[in-house]
Design a protein around this motif. Structure first.
Motif, mmCIF file in Angstrom:
data_model
loop_
_atom_site.group_PDB
_atom_site.id
_atom_site.type_symbol
_atom_site.label_atom_id
_atom_site.label_comp_id
_atom_site.label_asym_id
_atom_site.label_seq_id
_atom_site.Cartn_x
_atom_site.Cartn_y
_atom_site.Cartn_z
ATOM 1 N N ALA A 190 0.829 -1.213 0.000
ATOM 2 C CA ALA A 190 0.000 0.000 0.000
ATOM 3 C C ALA A 190 0.858 1.255 0.000
ATOM 4 O O ALA A 190 0.476 2.287 -0.574
ATOM 5 C CB ALA A 190 -0.940 0.004 1.210
ATOM 6 N N TRP A 191 2.032 1.186 0.628
ATOM 7 C CA TRP A 191 2.922 2.350 0.671
ATOM 8 C C TRP A 191 3.469 2.700 -0.707
ATOM 9 O O TRP A 191 3.956 3.823 -0.907
ATOM 10 C CB TRP A 191 4.066 2.090 1.656
ATOM 11 N N HIS A 192 3.369 1.780 -1.656
ATOM 12 C CA HIS A 192 3.778 2.064 -3.039
ATOM 13 C C HIS A 192 2.646 2.715 -3.830
ATOM 14 O O HIS A 192 2.867 3.084 -4.990
ATOM 15 C CB HIS A 192 4.177 0.763 -3.746
ATOM 16 N N ARG A 193 1.461 2.854 -3.228
ATOM 17 C CA ARG A 193 0.289 3.353 -3.959
ATOM 18 C C ARG A 193 -0.289 4.614 -3.315
ATOM 19 O O ARG A 193 -1.487 4.868 -3.393
ATOM 20 C CB ARG A 193 -0.775 2.249 -4.022
ATOM 21 N N LEU A 194 0.565 5.411 -2.710
ATOM 22 C CA LEU A 194 0.103 6.635 -2.059
ATOM 23 C C LEU A 194 -0.158 7.726 -3.090
ATOM 24 O O LEU A 194 0.516 7.807 -4.119
ATOM 25 C CB LEU A 194 1.157 7.129 -1.062
ATOM 26 N N ASP A 195 -1.130 8.577 -2.792
ATOM 27 C CA ASP A 195 -1.463 9.689 -3.688
ATOM 28 C C ASP A 195 -0.757 10.965 -3.253
ATOM 29 O O ASP A 195 -0.640 11.255 -2.054
ATOM 30 C CB ASP A 195 -2.972 9.932 -3.679
ATOM 31 N N ALA A 196 -0.330 11.753 -4.242
ATOM 32 C CA ALA A 196 0.347 13.016 -3.973
ATOM 33 C C ALA A 196 -0.646 14.095 -3.557
ATOM 34 O O ALA A 196 -1.829 14.047 -3.900
ATOM 35 C CB ALA A 196 1.107 13.473 -5.210
ATOM 36 N N TRP A 197 -0.155 15.065 -2.813
ATOM 37 C CA TRP A 197 -0.928 16.288 -2.589
ATOM 38 C C TRP A 197 -1.139 16.971 -3.945
ATOM 39 O O TRP A 197 -0.328 16.816 -4.862
ATOM 40 C CB TRP A 197 -0.192 17.231 -1.648
ATOM 41 N N PRO A 198 -2.229 17.736 -4.102
ATOM 42 C CA PRO A 198 -2.597 18.260 -5.432
ATOM 43 C C PRO A 198 -1.555 19.139 -6.115
ATOM 44 O O PRO A 198 -1.506 19.191 -7.346
ATOM 45 C CB PRO A 198 -3.881 19.055 -5.139
ATOM 46 N N ASP A 199 -0.723 19.833 -5.361
ATOM 47 C CA ASP A 199 0.226 20.773 -5.961
ATOM 48 C C ASP A 199 1.529 20.135 -6.424
ATOM 49 O O ASP A 199 2.336 20.795 -7.093
ATOM 50 C CB ASP A 199 0.584 21.857 -4.937
ATOM 51 N N VAL A 200 1.747 18.869 -6.087
ATOM 52 C CA VAL A 200 3.109 18.337 -6.146
ATOM 53 C C VAL A 200 3.627 18.129 -7.562
ATOM 54 O O VAL A 200 4.735 18.564 -7.903
ATOM 55 C CB VAL A 200 3.213 17.037 -5.314
ATOM 56 N N SER A 201 2.893 17.449 -8.413
ATOM 57 C CA SER A 201 3.420 17.153 -9.742
ATOM 58 C C SER A 201 3.735 18.432 -10.508
ATOM 59 O O SER A 201 4.838 18.598 -11.046
ATOM 60 C CB SER A 201 2.434 16.296 -10.539
ATOM 61 N N ALA A 202 2.792 19.361 -10.529
ATOM 62 C CA ALA A 202 3.024 20.622 -11.245
ATOM 63 C C ALA A 202 4.184 21.391 -10.626
ATOM 64 O O ALA A 202 5.003 21.989 -11.343
ATOM 65 C CB ALA A 202 1.754 21.473 -11.235
#
Length: 239
Positions: A98-110
């Motif tokens: 499950a630790w490999h499937r965490l979602d990023a906070w909305p600002d992170v990728s950009a």
């Protein structure tokens, strides 16, 4: 700021929302088995084992092992505490990922993509390399390298973790900026000679339970990675 050439990042809490992601993944894995618990509390209990497990390595009581191994050890502790020892091995292995499937906070990728226009980027996380790669592929993190605990063979806040990241880029510590949502991480990075940037994640541990401001001196504070990119751009703009 002009001499900074690379940014290295804490990941759990700073870039990804581990708490709600682990709660979701645990619920999806265990509800079909007839297990019902407070899933956010389950995530918190699992995370509560994180620092004590790494301290066993930092103190030399057990050899270095990847965070996946420590997460699995911690999962077994939590399941035993909850009276869920009946969970079979296959389910435990899948849940540990499950630790490999965490979602990023909305600002992170950009934010990372904006920062990468001017700096080399890498995680400086306690997470192992395969874990960091999976999170990057899931969330579109544009890393130039994967650094951190597995490269250093030790866990933050030991100085070698930060210094090995700078060395991997052939940079002096003061040419590297550590970016994190945790004051203790930044204090240790600064002690090792790195520059520091604080990112506010006030809801990391639940609403209002994360750090909204640094409690130690830092070079830059920002409310998001996009704001950090703007702040560094402004700092490097000639008058």
């Amino acid at each position: 700021m002009a001499r900074i050439k690379a940014l290295v990042f804490d990941v759990f809490g700073t870039l990804v929302d581990w708490r709600t992601s682990i709660a979701r993944e645990s619920e999806q894995a265990l509800t079909p088995l007839g297990i019902a618990v407070d899933w956010l509390a389950f995530a918190d209990a699992w995370r509560d084992q994180y620092q004590p497990a790494m301290e066993e390595v930092r103190a030399g009581r057990i050899p270095f092992c990847k965070l996946d191994c420590l997460h699995r050890r911690n999962l077994d502790v939590v399941l035993a505490d909850l009276g869920l020892d009946q969970l079979n091995e296959a389910t435990r292995q899948q849940l540990n990922l499950a630790w490999h499937r965490l979602d990023a906070w909305p600002d992170v990728s950009a934010g990372l993509h904006a920062l990468r226009q001017h700096y080399r980027l890498a995680p400086c996380s306690n997470g192992n390399i395969s874990l960091m790669v999976d999170l990057a592929r899931r969330n579109d993190f544009p890393w130039d390298a994967i650094l951190g605990a597995e490269v250093a063979r030790d866990y933050k806040p030991k100085p070698t973790v930060y210094l090995s990241a700078a060395d991997a880029f052939d940079l002096r510590p003061d040419e590297v900026m550590m970016v994190a949502a945790h004051s203790s991480d930044l204090a240790a990075a600064a002690e090792a000679g790195l520059r520091t940037a604080f990112i506010a994640r006030p809801d990391e541990y639940g609403p209002g339970l994360g750090e909204s401001a640094a409690t130690v001196p830092v070079d830059v504070s920002a409310g998001s990675l996009i704001a950090l990119a703007q702040a560094l751009s402004t700092a490097n703009t000639p008058p």
